[in-house]
Design a protein around this motif. Structure first.
Motif, mmCIF file in Angstrom:
data_model
loop_
_atom_site.group_PDB
_atom_site.id
_atom_site.type_symbol
_atom_site.label_atom_id
_atom_site.label_comp_id
_atom_site.label_asym_id
_atom_site.label_seq_id
_atom_site.Cartn_x
_atom_site.Cartn_y
_atom_site.Cartn_z
ATOM 1 N N GLY A 80 -4.567 -18.986 26.812
ATOM 2 C CA GLY A 80 -3.383 -19.118 25.972
ATOM 3 C C GLY A 80 -3.289 -20.435 25.222
ATOM 4 O O GLY A 80 -2.207 -21.001 25.088
ATOM 5 N N GLY A 81 -4.386 -20.926 24.697
ATOM 6 C CA GLY A 81 -4.357 -22.178 23.965
ATOM 7 C C GLY A 81 -3.709 -22.052 22.603
ATOM 8 O O GLY A 81 -3.569 -20.954 22.047
ATOM 9 N N ALA A 82 -3.277 -23.201 22.045
ATOM 10 C CA ALA A 82 -2.705 -23.207 20.700
ATOM 11 C C ALA A 82 -3.738 -22.661 19.710
ATOM 12 O O ALA A 82 -4.904 -23.057 19.715
ATOM 13 C CB ALA A 82 -2.306 -24.630 20.320
ATOM 14 N N GLY A 83 -3.298 -21.754 18.881
ATOM 15 C CA GLY A 83 -4.209 -21.125 17.936
ATOM 16 C C GLY A 83 -4.735 -19.786 18.412
ATOM 17 O O GLY A 83 -5.398 -19.079 17.650
ATOM 18 N N SER A 84 -4.454 -19.410 19.687
ATOM 19 C CA SER A 84 -4.946 -18.132 20.186
ATOM 20 C C SER A 84 -3.855 -17.075 20.230
ATOM 21 O O SER A 84 -4.071 -15.981 20.748
ATOM 22 C CB SER A 84 -5.544 -18.295 21.591
ATOM 23 N N TYR A 85 -2.685 -17.379 19.690
ATOM 24 C CA TYR A 85 -1.579 -16.412 19.678
ATOM 25 C C TYR A 85 -1.685 -15.531 18.436
ATOM 26 O O TYR A 85 -1.943 -16.016 17.332
ATOM 27 C CB TYR A 85 -0.228 -17.133 19.679
ATOM 28 N N GLN A 86 -1.502 -14.230 18.626
ATOM 29 C CA GLN A 86 -1.541 -13.284 17.525
ATOM 30 C C GLN A 86 -0.120 -12.800 17.248
ATOM 31 O O GLN A 86 0.449 -12.034 18.019
ATOM 32 C CB GLN A 86 -2.459 -12.109 17.882
ATOM 33 N N PRO A 87 0.493 -13.246 16.156
ATOM 34 C CA PRO A 87 1.909 -12.957 15.898
ATOM 35 C C PRO A 87 2.173 -11.468 15.652
ATOM 36 O O PRO A 87 1.267 -10.679 15.366
ATOM 37 C CB PRO A 87 2.217 -13.785 14.641
ATOM 38 N N THR A 88 3.450 -11.111 15.747
ATOM 39 C CA THR A 88 3.889 -9.758 15.444
ATOM 40 C C THR A 88 3.501 -9.383 14.016
ATOM 41 O O THR A 88 3.568 -10.213 13.101
ATOM 42 C CB THR A 88 5.415 -9.659 15.604
ATOM 43 N N TYR A 89 3.086 -8.136 13.818
ATOM 44 C CA TYR A 89 2.769 -7.690 12.463
ATOM 45 C C TYR A 89 3.094 -6.202 12.310
ATOM 46 O O TYR A 89 3.170 -5.445 13.281
ATOM 47 C CB TYR A 89 1.303 -7.940 12.114
ATOM 48 N N THR A 90 3.297 -5.813 11.065
ATOM 49 C CA THR A 90 3.499 -4.410 10.709
ATOM 50 C C THR A 90 2.569 -4.064 9.558
ATOM 51 O O THR A 90 2.334 -4.891 8.667
ATOM 52 C CB THR A 90 4.958 -4.134 10.292
ATOM 53 N N LEU A 91 2.047 -2.853 9.569
ATOM 54 C CA LEU A 91 1.174 -2.371 8.502
ATOM 55 C C LEU A 91 1.760 -1.097 7.910
ATOM 56 O O LEU A 91 2.257 -0.229 8.649
ATOM 57 C CB LEU A 91 -0.232 -2.083 9.040
ATOM 58 N N THR A 92 1.677 -0.982 6.594
ATOM 59 C CA THR A 92 2.160 0.210 5.902
ATOM 60 C C THR A 92 1.074 0.699 4.956
ATOM 61 O O THR A 92 0.548 -0.077 4.152
ATOM 62 C CB THR A 92 3.443 -0.091 5.106
ATOM 63 N N ASN A 93 0.738 1.980 5.073
ATOM 64 C CA ASN A 93 -0.227 2.625 4.186
ATOM 65 C C ASN A 93 0.480 3.725 3.405
ATOM 66 O O ASN A 93 1.340 4.434 3.952
ATOM 67 C CB ASN A 93 -1.395 3.221 4.979
ATOM 68 N N LEU A 94 0.094 3.893 2.151
ATOM 69 C CA LEU A 94 0.739 4.862 1.259
ATOM 70 C C LEU A 94 -0.323 5.721 0.590
ATOM 71 O O LEU A 94 -1.376 5.204 0.177
ATOM 72 C CB LEU A 94 1.565 4.124 0.203
ATOM 73 N N ARG A 95 -0.038 7.035 0.477
ATOM 74 C CA ARG A 95 -0.941 7.956 -0.217
ATOM 75 C C ARG A 95 -0.132 8.877 -1.116
ATOM 76 O O ARG A 95 0.960 9.312 -0.762
ATOM 77 C CB ARG A 95 -1.728 8.821 0.788
ATOM 78 N N LEU A 96 -0.687 9.200 -2.282
ATOM 79 C CA LEU A 96 -0.050 10.121 -3.215
ATOM 80 C C LEU A 96 -1.147 10.837 -3.986
ATOM 81 O O LEU A 96 -2.056 10.190 -4.516
ATOM 82 C CB LEU A 96 0.871 9.381 -4.183
ATOM 83 N N GLY A 97 -1.068 12.196 -4.027
ATOM 84 C CA GLY A 97 -2.157 12.897 -4.681
ATOM 85 C C GLY A 97 -1.788 14.282 -5.150
ATOM 86 O O GLY A 97 -0.680 14.780 -4.945
ATOM 87 N N LEU A 98 -2.773 14.918 -5.777
ATOM 88 C CA LEU A 98 -2.664 16.273 -6.302
ATOM 89 C C LEU A 98 -3.860 17.059 -5.796
ATOM 90 O O LEU A 98 -4.995 16.548 -5.771
ATOM 91 C CB LEU A 98 -2.663 16.246 -7.833
ATOM 92 N N ARG A 99 -3.623 18.324 -5.393
ATOM 93 C CA ARG A 99 -4.717 19.125 -4.871
ATOM 94 C C ARG A 99 -4.482 20.597 -5.163
ATOM 95 O O ARG A 99 -3.364 21.023 -5.469
ATOM 96 C CB ARG A 99 -4.870 18.922 -3.371
#
Length: 782
Positions: A712-731
């Motif tokens: 747990g050293g300084a620099g080894s913390y991975q902060p909270t994150y959110t990811l959003t992916n978007l798709r739009l198409g015709l088929r």
């Protein structure tokens, strides 16, 4: 979970967040429209096709076609659909999988994964072997909790089963082209059909993926962390009779990338002083700027070839005898800038791993009557890992490593007074080998005591044997000169930086009896409950690194005792599916990696050493839901809360900032174990004229912050994150063709996917996630 709409299949962990959208229809008490019901989800988790809602195991079933449509092509992308799954891929050698907070990093070559990854029934002995693209996949099943009475290889945290599509006797094919930002180019294609009508069918799948680098190297203006990988899978299916089938699979996967690049997240005080002494200006700490200064290449080449033969024979009794034979070769060849700077310190680290494995599984499955199902099996796995690691030191090494010594300052010594020959040209060679033999007998019986009550006991006996050796040699040293620095500190500098000759040979042999007991009860046709007790086991092993004081050359087996209760339900006329699981798992001798501080002011840090943590406890709640809100809208949500803590760890390594050698981490949270994880998504379809259909989707995932290293050293913390992916198409409505625009990481979120302990104690580098990428995809099927 998976469901079908028309001719298409979708794979979604579940949703309840937007369940109120269907409340008005439910309140009216109207009969549900058949088009609004979810199709039955079937899985093969217990080696037979059965409804997922009656399997007493917490699992996620992801449909391969839906993964492809969402642009989730690699195993590290699966965590965007399975909240309890954490996949970290600094590179192929250091890949790690975790489920419910339990999972081992492979930063040390002697450790096995706590999560077993299987491809078409074959266990992959190195977790990095799973990194081929998920192309032409039928289904991915993620089983949470210990698994050992159903599979050849025992696993203490869970299992990821990947199944490719089989050859078909009806001709079919598909093709896909994706073009995107940063020079992204992806091509995928499949052909399948009969070779001899009704008897022999074949299938051929290929892919090619390339992308330009996304990390700027300010040293020479190059771009690093590119993508360049290709793969090929060929299959034959022979069905000479209704009672016998043979499936032969051949695979080839190749990767050649400049991708082993970590941006600095913390410099220790010692490293800052050393850099100042030699006049080197370090880059500001800003991982998301994606900038490095490196004077050596960071290339990784992997080659994997494999052959799998699956034979199935229906015996006269009706039982099915299955044989799965697998052979795989995996080669990892990497060159890395060892110091991560523009200086010539540890200027090159070359690693070559050669892994060979052979496995054989025999399995008998039957349902002799309506009250009994069983699976019994025998398993053998032989693995051999050959390892060569070389470290070459440059002309800045001596001055840099002496730069923080107070006596250097007191004596008025400048960098120019320190002979580069003290370390320049020195070469450390770490050679090693490990051989592993695993044998097991396993079985599981399901007794349907009543129409609604099922009792499933299982048992497994495992025998493990490992033999290995490790050596270190040092060469290329020039004679010490007559100058003051060489005579006073030259020998000490070489001894602490390079070490001396080292050789160690170790072996372990152990056996284990583990098992499980599960009860399942169908309260109603739409509500199934279960309770299970299971005992998981992961073999001990050999610490394939030079060990320091207080670290043993071998480590003990990891044992997990898990208790779980769950409910699986379908509501609102089969429009809504909800799964709920509560669990507690107690782990004895958890296998973990440490990065300890130096034992004294002269010694280097001790990195990548394996230890056993006395006791760990995992507790959590998982909720998955899927809703067909209307004929056009599907909603899903998955939420996992995890409380993973050390219960007995009073001899833990301290953070590098601490002045202590040993700390008590009892009661603290595990590393690589986020407290909250969630995924959510909306799929939308809108019919148009002329047989066309407009479609779109939004996918969202969240993980709260956690430490990426045990100390747990300084620099080894991975902060909270959110990811959003978007798709739009015709088929075309029958999916003959599709044209799609997409954006991944839509809001350009900065996030960290892996942490790596670098040159000195307290120095960390991180691997940042991909920035926003926009592109288009064209697909065709026939």
């Amino acid at each position: 979970m998976s469901f079908a709409h028309g001719s298409a299949r979708y794979s979604r962990p579940l949703c309840w967040l937007l369940a109120l959208a269907a409340a008005p229809a439910a309140a009216e008490g109207a009969e549900p429209d058949a088009a609004l019901t979810l199709d039955e989800v079937t899985v093969n988790a217990r080696h037979r096709e059965e409804p997922a809602r009656t399997v007493p195991i917490a699992l996620n079933a992801l449909d391969g076609e839906a993964l492809s449509e969402a642009g989730l092509f690699r195993t590290e992308d699966l965590q965007q659909r399975v909240p309890s799954l954490l996949v970290s891929v600094p590179n192929a050698r250091y890949t790690s999988y975790g489920i419910r907070g339990l999972g081992s990093s492979t930063y040390n070559d002697g450790i096995d994964g706590s999560v077993g990854v299987f491809l078409d029934g074959v266990y992959l002995g190195r977790q990095g072997m799973s990194l081929s693209d998920l192309v032409d996949i039928e289904r991915v099943e993620v089983l949470r909790g210990p698994q050992g009475t159903l599979y050849g290889k025992n696993t203490s945290a869970g299992t990821v089963n990947i199944s490719s599509r089989m050859p078909t006797f009806a001709p079919e094919g598909s093709g896909e082209v994706s073009l995107g930002q940063d020079g992204l180019r992806q091509y995928r294609g499949t052909l399948s059909g009969p070779l001899v009508d009704g008897v022999l069918a074949g299938r051929l799948t290929a892919y090619d993926a390339e992308r330009d680098g996304i990390v700027d190297n300010l040293y020479d203006g190059s771009e690093l962390r590119e993508q360049n990988r290709q793969g090929l899978r060929g299959q034959l299916l022979w069905t000479p009779s209704e009672a016998f089938s043979a499936r032969l699979i051949g695979e080839y996967a190749w990767q050649d990338e400049q991708t082993n690049v970590f941006t600095a997240s913390n410099f220790s005080q010692a490293t800052r002083e050393r850099a100042a002494f030699v006049g080197y200006r370090q880059l500001p700490i800003d991982p998301y700027a994606r900038r490095v200064q490196q004077d050596q290449p960071n290339t990784i080449k992997t080659l994997q070839t494999g052959v799998t033969l699956e034979l199935n024979r229906i015996l006269d009794s009706g039982a099915t005898l299955t044989s799965v034979t697998g052979y795989r070769d995996w080669t990892y060849d990497a060159d890395q800038d060892g110091d991560g700077t523009a200086l010539s310190i540890a200027e090159n680290v070359a690693v070559q791993l050669d892994h060979h494995q052979f496995s054989q599984e025999l399995r008998l499955a039957d349902s002799p009557n309506e009250h009994l199902d069983y699976v019994v099996g025998l398993y053998y796995l032989r693995q051999q890992l050959n390892r060569e690691v070389g470290v070459r030191f440059g002309d800045d090494a001596a001055a840099f490593f002496l730069g923080d010594r107070p006596e250097i300052d007191l004596l008025g010594i400048t960098p120019g007074m320190i002979p580069p020959s003290l370390l320049e040209g020195a070469h450390q060679a770490f050679d090693g080998e490990q051989r592993t033999d695993s044998r097991a007998a396993f079985g599981q019986v399901t007794w349907h005591a009543t129409e609604r009550l099922s009792i499933t006991p299982g048992l497994r006996y495992t025998r493990e044997r490992k033999q290995g050796w490790l050596s270190r040699s040092v060469s290329g040293l020039a004679p010490l000169g007559p100058d003051l620095v060489s005579q006073i500190g030259g020998a000490l500098l070489r001894d602490t930086t390079l070490g001396g000759e080292y050789y160690r040979r170790d072996s372990i042999e152990e056996s284990n009896l583990s098992g499980q007991l599960a009860l399942g009860y169908e309260f109603r046709d739409d509500l199934f409950g279960y309770a299970s007790w299971s005992r998981g086991y992961k073999a001990g092993g050999i610490n394939l690194d030079v060990v320091g004081p207080n670290v043993e050359p071998t480590f003990d087996a990891e044992r997990v005792t898990s208790i779980e209760v769950g409910l699986k339900s379908t509501l609102w006329g089969d429009r809504l599916m909800l799964d709920l699981a509560l669990y507690q798992a107690d782990v004895d001798d958890y296998q973990a990696l440490t990065n300890r501080a130096p034992v004294n002011e002269y010694a280097p840090p001790i990195r990548d050493n394996l230890i056993n943590v006395g006791k760990v406890r995992l507790r959590g709640i998982e909720l998955d839901g899927l809703l067909r809100a209307s004929e056009r809208v599907d909603l899903r949500l998955g939420v996992a809360w995890s409380d993973a803590r050390y219960r007995d760890f009073d001899n833990a390594p301290c953070s590098p900032e601490s002045a202590q050698w040993s700390c008590d981490l009892s009661g603290e949270r595990l590393f690589n174990a986020p407290e909250w994880s969630a995924t959510a998504g909306v799929d939308y379809r809108h019919p148009l004229e002329h047989g066309l259909e407009l479609f779109g989707a939004v996918d969202h995932s969240l993980r709260t912050g956690y430490y990426g290293s045990l100390e747990g050293g300084a620099g080894s913390y991975q902060p909270t994150y959110t990811l959003t992916n978007l798709r739009l198409g015709l088929r075309q409505a029958d999916r003959r063709w599709e044209a799609e625009l997409w954006a991944r990481n839509l809001f350009d979120e900065g996030y960290i996917t892996a942490v790596y302990a670098q040159l000195g104690a307290g120095d960390y580098g991180v691997l940042t996630g991909d920035p926003r990428s926009v592109g288009m995809t064209l697909r065709t099927r026939w």
